[in-house]
Design an enzyme around this catalytic site. Structure first.
Site, PDB file in Angstrom:
ATOM      1  CB  VAL A 218      36.030  38.853  36.180  1.00 47.71           C
ATOM      2  CG1 VAL A 218      36.796  38.177  35.046  1.00 47.71           C
ATOM      3  CG2 VAL A 218      34.445  38.790  35.904  1.00 47.71           C
TER       4      VAL A 218
ATOM      5  CB  SER B  22      45.845  48.785  37.186  1.00 51.53           C
ATOM      6  OG  SER B  22      44.853  48.957  35.935  1.00 51.53           O
TER       7      SER B  22
ATOM      8  CE  LYS C 203      43.354  50.306  39.630  1.00 52.77           C
ATOM      9  NZ  LYS C 203      41.946  50.473  39.108  1.00 52.77           N
TER      10      LYS C 203
ATOM     11  CG  HIS D 176      46.213  54.378  37.022  1.00 49.29           C
ATOM     12  ND1 HIS D 176      45.106  52.980  36.568  1.00 49.29           N
ATOM     13  CD2 HIS D 176      47.094  52.987  36.271  1.00 49.29           C
ATOM     14  CE1 HIS D 176      45.282  52.225  35.972  1.00 49.29           C
ATOM     15  NE2 HIS D 176      46.569  52.749  35.733  1.00 49.29           N
ATOM     16  CG  ASN D 177      40.904  53.468  36.841  1.00 52.87           C
ATOM     17  OD1 ASN D 177      42.397  53.415  37.840  1.00 52.87           O
ATOM     18  ND2 ASN D 177      39.862  53.157  37.833  1.00 52.87           N
TER      19      ASN D 177
ATOM     20  CD  GLU E  87      42.195  53.156  32.358  1.00 54.39           C
ATOM     21  OE1 GLU E  87      42.577  52.806  33.007  1.00 54.39           O
ATOM     22  OE2 GLU E  87      40.691  52.710  32.819  1.00 54.39           O
TER      23      GLU E  87
HETATM   24  P1  NAP Z   1      31.938  41.715  40.515  1.00 52.64           P
HETATM   25  O1  NAP Z   1      31.647  42.078  39.303  1.00 52.64           O
HETATM   26  O2  NAP Z   1      32.187  43.414  41.278  1.00 52.64           O
HETATM   27  O3  NAP Z   1      31.701  41.386  42.243  1.00 52.64           O
HETATM   28  C1  NAP Z   1      31.186  39.785  41.984  1.00 52.64           C
HETATM   29  C2  NAP Z   1      31.964  39.033  43.578  1.00 52.64           C
HETATM   30  O4  NAP Z   1      31.539  39.678  44.108  1.00 52.64           O
HETATM   31  C3  NAP Z   1      31.159  37.942  43.008  1.00 52.64           C
HETATM   32  O5  NAP Z   1      32.162  37.267  43.409  1.00 52.64           O
HETATM   33  C4  NAP Z   1      30.463  38.119  44.346  1.00 52.64           C
HETATM   34  O6  NAP Z   1      29.851  36.986  45.266  1.00 52.64           O
HETATM   35  C5  NAP Z   1      30.978  39.002  45.732  1.00 52.64           C
HETATM   36  N1  NAP Z   1      30.048  39.821  46.170  1.00 52.64           N
HETATM   37  C6  NAP Z   1      29.134  40.735  46.007  1.00 52.64           C
HETATM   38  N2  NAP Z   1      28.328  40.996  47.004  1.00 52.64           N
HETATM   39  C7  NAP Z   1      29.176  40.249  48.541  1.00 52.64           C
HETATM   40  C8  NAP Z   1      28.427  40.086  49.382  1.00 52.64           C
HETATM   41  N3  NAP Z   1      27.811  40.945  50.318  1.00 52.64           N
HETATM   42  N4  NAP Z   1      29.312  38.903  50.021  1.00 52.64           N
HETATM   43  C9  NAP Z   1      29.981  38.389  49.595  1.00 52.64           C
HETATM   44  N5  NAP Z   1      30.585  38.393  48.280  1.00 52.64           N
HETATM   45  C10 NAP Z   1      30.245  39.302  47.357  1.00 52.64           C
HETATM   46  O7  NAP Z   1      33.084  41.005  40.403  1.00 52.64           O
HETATM   47  P2  NAP Z   1      35.460  41.747  39.800  1.00 52.64           P
HETATM   48  O8  NAP Z   1      34.903  42.523  38.198  1.00 52.64           O
HETATM   49  O9  NAP Z   1      35.533  40.353  39.750  1.00 52.64           O
HETATM   50  O10 NAP Z   1      35.212  42.468  40.724  1.00 52.64           O
HETATM   51  C11 NAP Z   1      36.289  42.750  42.031  1.00 52.64           C
HETATM   52  C12 NAP Z   1      37.146  43.892  42.549  1.00 52.64           C
HETATM   53  O11 NAP Z   1      37.677  43.826  41.512  1.00 52.64           O
HETATM   54  C13 NAP Z   1      35.641  45.216  42.548  1.00 52.64           C
HETATM   55  O12 NAP Z   1      35.593  45.768  43.633  1.00 52.64           O
HETATM   56  C14 NAP Z   1      35.844  45.369  41.349  1.00 52.64           C
HETATM   57  O13 NAP Z   1      35.659  47.276  41.061  1.00 52.64           O
HETATM   58  C15 NAP Z   1      37.574  45.587  41.528  1.00 52.64           C
HETATM   59  N6  NAP Z   1      38.255  45.951  40.135  1.00 52.64           N
HETATM   60  C16 NAP Z   1      37.921  45.037  38.865  1.00 52.64           C
HETATM   61  C17 NAP Z   1      38.017  45.526  37.668  1.00 52.64           C
HETATM   62  C18 NAP Z   1      37.551  45.384  36.684  1.00 52.64           C
HETATM   63  O14 NAP Z   1      38.597  45.253  35.251  1.00 52.64           O
HETATM   64  N7  NAP Z   1      36.030  44.320  36.425  1.00 52.64           N
HETATM   65  C19 NAP Z   1      39.572  46.058  37.325  1.00 52.64           C
HETATM   66  C20 NAP Z   1      40.112  46.596  38.635  1.00 52.64           C
HETATM   67  C21 NAP Z   1      39.462  45.952  40.017  1.00 52.64           C
HETATM   68  P3  NAP Z   1      28.934  35.646  44.773  1.00 52.64           P
HETATM   69  O15 NAP Z   1      28.986  35.186  43.752  1.00 52.64           O
HETATM   70  O16 NAP Z   1      28.412  34.861  45.748  1.00 52.64           O
HETATM   71  O17 NAP Z   1      27.746  36.746  44.047  1.00 52.64           O
END
Ligand code: NAP
Length: 478
Positions: free
Chosen positions: A14, A130, A184, A187-188, A191
């Site tokens: 996402v 964020s 960050k 910030h959380n 929040e």
């Molecule tokens: P996510 O669900 O946290 O992670 C999924 C992604 O990580 C997929 O692209 C997956 O690849 C990859 N991945 C996991 N293990 C891996 C590995 N060993 N090697 C290579 N790729 C790997 O994704 P997200 O929700 O988009 O969040 C991404 C980051 O942003 C996270 O750190 C999260 O905490 C942070 N974040 C999220 C939000 C939010 O609202 N969701 C907000 C701020 C920050 P595959 O497709 O191959 O499994």
């Protein structure tokens, strides 16, 4: 435009896919994209042919697709996933290249990673991002750490995709190594407090005031026109307006009352405990989620005696205004505590963090974006060494206008048996800060009694101990 990409994104779930689309939508950018499972890369390219993506099937292709200095933003699962991708990139990157971790990493992990990666001459930037998925696509608030040198290359790219408020992008170089992820994290934490305080206001308005969720939505919409104007108040009104299609009941009544969390609130409290900063409002918000999720205790409880009173509200308008004031005052405390924690972290880890700039980049793109942050920016701009937000003239006046109502709301919540832990602890923090003398003197006496932990005297320098088990005479220990 060259064939190669000036920026790359690894991790296309996402957050990563939205960030990549945001980057690709800005003039001058070509974005290399790579995901461990190739299906996500293919899907993103297929669904967004308009984006100037350079899809990469392997990590080697990805690295080869980047112009030098290579700059890659990692948006993968925090923890082991992030370490794995950093290792792959660090093996292939050259000195001067930049690896950015845009995930939600713990700042100590970022400090460790920065040390390891920079030993190879490669820049490592931990950047807090964020705003959730919409922010990533349309403009987040970005908190990058790392070196000033890395920011020279990275800054313009991040500034091009960040939210913009009053012509200024919501991104600034926060400080070295883990500073960005530290900010960050706080910030959380803020929040969490903000959300809990809004939830406690809702509960009081509903349980004591007898207002329906729809009426409370209208109250919040009204509040959103004044000093409480914020994204969280706005979305709370939207949630309260919602009716469940299946039952016709208010949406808020069909949701199980057990709040989840992903850990950044806990990190904020743990870190602040270690730094000795009382972030009590934030801690109460984290604990309130824990209590709500103790379903076993909550369901299996015996009839716990209440002996509560009823709140006789004669003037509903006045009551609503009192709750609003209690919310505003408590919110000021949450921010004051959060900024204290940032200052303490900066001191501990040697970061030069400009608190006014932090408030400025939180004005847009992020979850706690609010009108009120302009006031915090002004406060730190006029007095960069301000010891507490509460000592700024604007906030002093705001508390002065609210404190009587705040006391009444906390007292009435206690008398009527409605839990308002964040309101109450914020008020106690405030009273603790303004107290002439605290009972800590007695605690020091107790500590000296059982553990010879010594104490200071109010009337002379030095450290003292009383021989409690002997003749109770006092000795100076240094
Ligand atoms: P996510 O669900 O946290 O992670 C999924 C992604 O990580 C997929 O692209 C997956 O690849 C990859 N991945 C996991 N293990 C891996 C590995 N060993 N090697 C290579 N790729 C790997 O994704 P997200 O929700 O988009 O969040 C991404 C980051 O942003 C996270 O750190 C999260 O905490 C942070 N974040 C999220 C939000 C939010 O609202 N969701 C907000 C701020 C920050 P595959 O497709 O191959 O499994």
């Amino acid at each position: 435009m060259s064939e190669k990409a000036n920026i790359g994104v690894v991790g296309l779930a996402v957050m990563g896919s939205n960030l990549a689309r945001n980057l690709a939508s800005r003039a001058g950018n070509r974005v290399a994209i790579y995901n461990r499972s190739a299906d996500k890369t293919q899907l993103l390219t297929k669904e967004h042919p308009e984006a100037n993506f350079l899809a990469s099937e392997t990590i080697d292709d990805f690295v080869a697709n980047l112009t030098k200095p290579r700059t890659a933003i990692i948006m993968v699962q925090a923890g082991a996933g992030t370490d794995a991708v950093i290792e792959q990139l660090a093996e292939r990157f050259e000195p001067g290249d930049i690896i950015v971790d845009g995930g939600n990493a713990l700042y100590t992990d970022t400090m460790r990673r920065e040390k390891e990666v920079s030993a190879k001459g490669i820049h490592f930037v931990g950047a807090g991002i964020s705003g959730g998925e919409e922010g990533a696509l349309k403009g987040p608030s970005i908190m990058p750490g790392g070196t000033k040198e890395a920011y020279k290359t990275l800054g313009p790219i991040l500034e091009s995709i960040a939210a913009v408020v009053a012509g200024e992008p919501c991104v600034t170089h926060i400080g070295s190594d883990g500073a960005g992820h530290f900010v960050k994290m706080i910030h959380n934490g803020i929040e969490y407090a903000d959300m809990q305080l809004i939830a406690e206001s809702y509960d009081l308005l509903r349980q004591s005031g007898g207002f329906s969720p729809k009426e409370i939505a209208d109250i919040f919409t009204e509040w959103n026109k004044g000093e409480l104007e914020s994204y969280l108040i706005e979305i709370t009104a939207e949630v309260l307006k919602q009716t469940d299609a299946k039952t016709g009941k208010p949406f808020v009544d069909i949701v199980v009352d057990a709040a989840g969390s992903k850990g950044t609130g806990v990190w904020t409290v743990q870190t602040s405990l270690n730094l000795g900063v009382p972030v009590s409002g934030i801690a109460e918000a984290v604990f309130a989620r824990s209590l709500s999720s103790q379903t076993e205790q909550r369901q299996g409880k015996p009839e716990l005696p209440a002996q509560n009173q009823t709140w006789n509200i004669t003037d509903k308008e006045l009551f609503v205004e009192s709750v609003r004031k209690a919310l505003y005052a408590s919110k000021i405390i949450a921010y004051a505590q959060g900024f204290d924690a940032i200052r303490a972290g900066a001191k501990e880890f040697g970061w030069e963090i400009n608190l006014g700039e932090v408030a400025k980049i939180w004005r847009g793109g992020c979850i706690i974006r609010a009108q009120f942050l302009n006031r915090i920016t002004d406060a730190y701009r006029s007095k960069p060494n301000l010891l507490s937000l509460l000592f700024d003239d604007y906030f002093l006046k705001a508390i002065d206008d609210s404190v009587a109502a705040w006391r009444e709301v906390v007292a009435m919540a206690a008398l009527t048996g409605i839990p308002a832990p964040a309101f109450a602890s914020s008020l106690s923090y405030y009273d603790g800060l303004r107290a002439e003398r605290l009972p800590a003197a007695l605690v020091q006496g107790q500590r000296d009694f059982f553990g010879a932990h010594t104490y200071k005297r109010v009337d002379q320098p030095g450290t003292f101990h009383t021989r409690w088990s002997q003749d109770r005479s006092e000795v100076q220990t240094d």
